[in-house]
Scaffold this active site. Sequence first.
Site, short mmCIF file in Angstrom:
data_model
loop_
_atom_site.label_atom_id
_atom_site.label_comp_id
_atom_site.label_asym_id
_atom_site.label_seq_id
_atom_site.Cartn_x
_atom_site.Cartn_y
_atom_site.Cartn_z
N SER A 78 6.65 -21.05 41.72
CA SER A 78 5.73 -22.02 41.12
C SER A 78 5.01 -21.43 39.92
O SER A 78 4.88 -22.07 38.87
CB SER A 78 4.74 -22.50 42.16
OG SER A 78 5.40 -23.18 43.22
N ALA A 79 4.51 -20.20 40.06
CA ALA A 79 3.76 -19.58 38.96
C ALA A 79 4.69 -19.01 37.90
O ALA A 79 4.46 -19.18 36.70
CB ALA A 79 2.85 -18.48 39.51
N GLU A 99 14.79 -13.39 39.08
CA GLU A 99 14.73 -14.03 40.39
C GLU A 99 15.75 -13.40 41.32
O GLU A 99 16.91 -13.19 40.95
CB GLU A 99 15.00 -15.53 40.25
CG GLU A 99 15.14 -16.29 41.56
CD GLU A 99 13.98 -16.09 42.52
OE1 GLU A 99 14.24 -15.89 43.73
OE2 GLU A 99 12.82 -16.11 42.06
N HIS A 133 0.01 -21.28 53.25
CA HIS A 133 -0.80 -21.51 52.06
C HIS A 133 -1.58 -20.23 51.76
O HIS A 133 -2.76 -20.28 51.42
CB HIS A 133 -1.78 -22.67 52.27
CG HIS A 133 -1.12 -23.99 52.51
ND1 HIS A 133 -1.81 -25.09 53.01
CD2 HIS A 133 0.15 -24.41 52.29
CE1 HIS A 133 -0.97 -26.12 53.09
NE2 HIS A 133 0.21 -25.72 52.67
#
Length: 540
Positions: A13-14, A34, A475
């Site tokens: 996401s970041a 990645e 989270h």
Amino acid sequence: MDSFDYVIVGAGSAGCVLANRLSADPKVRVLLIEDGGDNQHPFIKMAGGFVKIMGNPAYFRAYPSVQRPGMRKEMHAYGRGLGGSSAINGTWYLTGMPADYDSWADHGVTGWGWDEISRCFARFEDYRDPGAHPGRGRSGELQITPSDHKSPVFDALMSAFEHAGMPRVSDITAPGITGVGRSQYTVDRWGQRESSYEAFVKPVRGRANLTITTYTAVKRVLIADGRATGVVCERGGQDVTFAASGEVILAAGVYGSPQLLQLSGVGPGAALQELGLETLRDLPAVGQNLADHQKFGVSFDLHNHPGTNREFVGWRLYRNAMRYFLTRTGPLARVGMPLTGLIASRDGRADWPDFQVAAAPFAMRTVNEMAEKPGSPITDKPGLTFSGYHLRPRSRGSVKLTAPDHRTPPLVDAAIWSDPYDRDKALELFRLFRSIAAAPALAPFIGTERMPGPGVQDEAAVVTELAKMVEAGLHGTGTCSMGGDAATSVVDARCRVHGVDGLRVVDCSIIPAPVSGNTNGPAMAVAERAAELIRADARG
């Protein structure tokens, strides 16, 4: 050795936001690394299809977890491949509350208040629902759409949540609200998942100054004379080195970033020495301060309505899959709970709710049922489920390196209920679920509570059963926390690792205190803000 101005480790996401924003300057060369693949599987693009690949190591990184007596056994999993967890999550989108970000000043962090962060959300959001609050972005890269679920049970649930003190709102992400509204998803207007890769990187892959390498695992950051100079990676069974003339930026996630720092000699010195790693910068807070929302659900039998369970088994599943591939609509175009409620607990603030709750006419098999007979988690009996998170836990855990090897995952201790306050909040949340279930609007639909069951009323007995139900919400935040003191934090307010030049961390691990909601959106906002700071620093 290839050299780049910025080497970004992790395309989650970041990392994807950073790759987009930094490569927007054609004068700089950006490398995005990645460990996984391209994540173009149709079950990823189909939001409801991720359950078919759940646990597949091609798409998930699994992390062992410390098992606590009396609590359910856990193995934590985060996303792997382009898009990271945004490619395999439940697509639930929330921003957190203004007080979350304003409170970071209490940790010695300035420049990250709601004024700055709300601007970052608005820049990348593309949310066009007529009920959107005025601060929402409408022309950014990330498409967000609300739930389109309709049923008599949904209407009854809305009324039940209102009865419990959550007024109906048109935009559940509105700042500082208590209320209930339609859930919002990172799903585009054509019914496909909007991972951070699809939103931020795929449209700009043609930039000449942006290089993306997949199936490339970073082994460690190279640090010489107190400065990060590049990374050593494993690709195709061979070592390959990439040099960074500017900066190395870790965006490997709340577990991955502290792991890489420790493998690179940055972390608690005594622990590194025990593993035979040279300590280049003694930072005791690396891997500490892990905060995670505790999560659990309570299911009831569902009467007078078939529910949605049957849509995911047998011939209906095949019909819905065909419908999705032909029209991008139907149950598989969305996943998760169709309505979201935010409410303050007994000692909470109305403008800073600390319970996130949701419900759906759907039910999974209970923990006890799965233990007795493993198999499909979907029950064939119609059910209604309440699910929720305690958003501001006081328990703090850790991410600990167990081997000097990048392929050995670190050991995670979520430390759920290590502070008794969180156990008490779980009990309060459970009672809230029971009170919502007893609302008059649900009387035609609600049946018997499946676990722990209506016969379990004694507080001690309820707590014993809750321990089997509670799990980490995935989270996580805080393991490379921002702060002004190198003894208690890892990076400064500009995301720079204390005492190591040319090295930053930009992901949820730098968030110093939990945010009020799912972390996918906040991770992107953190990267948006960090990119502003990085560009400003590059300008001198």
